[in-house]
Design an enzyme around this catalytic site. Sequence first.
Site, PDB file in Angstrom:
ATOM      1  N   PRO A  24     -11.346  96.784  26.036  1.00 26.44           N
ATOM      2  CA  PRO A  24     -11.930  96.671  24.700  1.00 26.44           C
ATOM      3  C   PRO A  24     -11.435  97.814  23.819  1.00 26.44           C
ATOM      4  O   PRO A  24     -11.445  98.968  24.235  1.00 26.44           O
ATOM      5  CB  PRO A  24     -13.440  96.796  24.955  1.00 26.44           C
ATOM      6  CG  PRO A  24     -13.612  96.565  26.422  1.00 26.44           C
ATOM      7  CD  PRO A  24     -12.352  97.029  27.067  1.00 26.44           C
ATOM      8  N   GLN A  78     -17.922  92.977  25.619  1.00 29.37           N
ATOM      9  CA  GLN A  78     -18.390  94.299  26.020  1.00 29.37           C
ATOM     10  C   GLN A  78     -19.533  94.747  25.112  1.00 29.37           C
ATOM     11  O   GLN A  78     -19.446  94.649  23.885  1.00 29.37           O
ATOM     12  CB  GLN A  78     -17.294  95.359  25.962  1.00 29.37           C
ATOM     13  CG  GLN A  78     -17.788  96.684  26.563  1.00 29.37           C
ATOM     14  CD  GLN A  78     -16.852  97.846  26.387  1.00 29.37           C
ATOM     15  OE1 GLN A  78     -16.622  98.290  25.269  1.00 29.37           O
ATOM     16  NE2 GLN A  78     -16.309  98.354  27.494  1.00 29.37           N
ATOM     17  N   CYS A 109     -16.711 105.376  26.111  1.00 25.92           N
ATOM     18  CA  CYS A 109     -16.254 105.756  24.770  1.00 25.92           C
ATOM     19  C   CYS A 109     -16.413 107.261  24.547  1.00 25.92           C
ATOM     20  O   CYS A 109     -17.491 107.824  24.768  1.00 25.92           O
ATOM     21  CB  CYS A 109     -17.047 104.988  23.714  1.00 25.92           C
ATOM     22  SG  CYS A 109     -16.478 105.331  22.027  1.00 25.92           S
ATOM     23  N   HIS A 179     -11.667 104.771  33.535  1.00 26.15           N
ATOM     24  CA  HIS A 179     -10.609 105.428  32.771  1.00 26.15           C
ATOM     25  C   HIS A 179     -10.549 106.860  33.302  1.00 26.15           C
ATOM     26  O   HIS A 179     -11.522 107.615  33.161  1.00 26.15           O
ATOM     27  CB  HIS A 179     -10.916 105.427  31.278  1.00 26.15           C
ATOM     28  CG  HIS A 179      -9.809 106.016  30.453  1.00 26.15           C
ATOM     29  ND1 HIS A 179      -9.643 105.724  29.124  1.00 26.15           N
ATOM     30  CD2 HIS A 179      -8.813 106.867  30.763  1.00 26.15           C
ATOM     31  CE1 HIS A 179      -8.593 106.375  28.650  1.00 26.15           C
ATOM     32  NE2 HIS A 179      -8.068 107.085  29.643  1.00 26.15           N
ATOM     33  N   GLY A 235      -5.134  99.335  27.884  1.00 36.06           N
ATOM     34  CA  GLY A 235      -5.570  99.533  26.512  1.00 36.06           C
ATOM     35  C   GLY A 235      -4.408  99.831  25.597  1.00 36.06           C
ATOM     36  O   GLY A 235      -3.696  98.941  25.153  1.00 36.06           O
ATOM     37  N   ARG A 236      -4.170 101.125  25.328  1.00 38.46           N
ATOM     38  CA  ARG A 236      -3.168 101.510  24.331  1.00 38.46           C
ATOM     39  C   ARG A 236      -1.760 101.010  24.635  1.00 38.46           C
ATOM     40  O   ARG A 236      -0.943 100.851  23.722  1.00 38.46           O
ATOM     41  CB  ARG A 236      -3.169 103.035  24.190  1.00 38.46           C
ATOM     42  CG  ARG A 236      -4.445 103.600  23.586  1.00 38.46           C
ATOM     43  CD  ARG A 236      -4.417 105.127  23.558  1.00 38.46           C
ATOM     44  NE  ARG A 236      -4.234 105.678  24.889  1.00 38.46           N
ATOM     45  CZ  ARG A 236      -3.502 106.752  25.170  1.00 38.46           C
ATOM     46  NH1 ARG A 236      -2.873 107.383  24.206  1.00 38.46           N
ATOM     47  NH2 ARG A 236      -3.402 107.196  26.406  1.00 38.46           N
TER      48      ARG A 236
END
EC number: 1.3.1.-
Length: 383
Positions: A24, A78, A109, A179, A235-236
């Site tokens: 997400p 999410q 986050c 992560h 992700g990125r």
Amino acid sequence: MTAAPQKNLTIGPLELDVPVILAPMAGITNTAFRRLCREFGAGLYVSEMITSRALVERTEGSMRLIKHHESETPRSIQLYGVDPKTVSEAVTMLVAEDRADHIDLNFGCPVPKVTRKGGGAALPWKLDLFRDIVEGAVKAAGDRPLTIKMRKGIDADHLTYLEAGRIAEGAGVSSIALHARTASEFYSGHADWSAIAKLKQTITSVPVLGNGDIWSGADAIRMVEETGCDGVVVGRGCLGRPWLFGELSAAFRGETDIPQPSLGTVAATLRRHTELLVDFFDGDEDHACRDIRKHIAWYFKGYPVGGEVRAALATVESLQQMDDLLGTLDWEQPYPGSDAEGPRGRAGTPKRPSLPDGWLLSRELEQSGRAEMAEFELSNSGG
């Protein structure tokens, strides 16, 4: 690239052909981007973060973000929240109204507006609060798979991932994603894949997924081989590179001859992305063009595109203007190699996380703080 055998992933009742999940990302993983990524590869594609309070209050933005195109299956959402009651209510709503096939909870986050409210990567420090949120959400989800995504902890002196992993496993989650950075690291430096290996050794009954520094199919295979994790969360690495999901699918199937995109493929994909955004914004071409602007630098990273064209695309106002600009490019230009690869997006720099006053003084949340957490719930979703 090292060949690898086909590797499936089971998350509760969900069977994924390849062990790949789109992470997400606020303002990025809307329906349009998810659909685009699906056109290139397989896996599970998760919505951008939806705040539980906004969803329970049925704000216009949140109701838009939980919509899925009919082609999206399984549907994955999410949620973010810091109050057990509100999170449970949000999960109950998604299940009762059949709006999701998979629900993930955000405990990773690192953004200050989230951590200063005790949310995201800060929340697992409060073990009782974390346990209450996860247990309540699992119960509310019923037979829908409920998973969590987290970070190593707040900083190197306040790690939480092993304890949180054990609590989540005991609560009945269907998978745990890590992560491998702390909140204080943001996206800087290198992800600590050894932490993923430690979590995998600790958690034995549900899949453990690794996240951090996956820029290619080879990276994904290496993470699985080095850590023993059951799958990867990306992700990125896919910013401006939705075809990465095709590369990841091929890598897990053991394919080694993976074509890379020419400039023409990039241009056509950018155009397709914009078309899907127009659909997402209910035909609002102006809104779609404003949204696509942030993707331009990512798409053309490493490609021979002049500064004037890049600047014009970064302020594009219509599909016709985009077509005119893309028409000036040499679509036959081949893939530029390493210049188009590697890190993308803002890494940030290590910094002291913003936390509620006295947050680190105890691992338990005082009773007086419970009511405050309900007030800390964010009222807006996405980017």
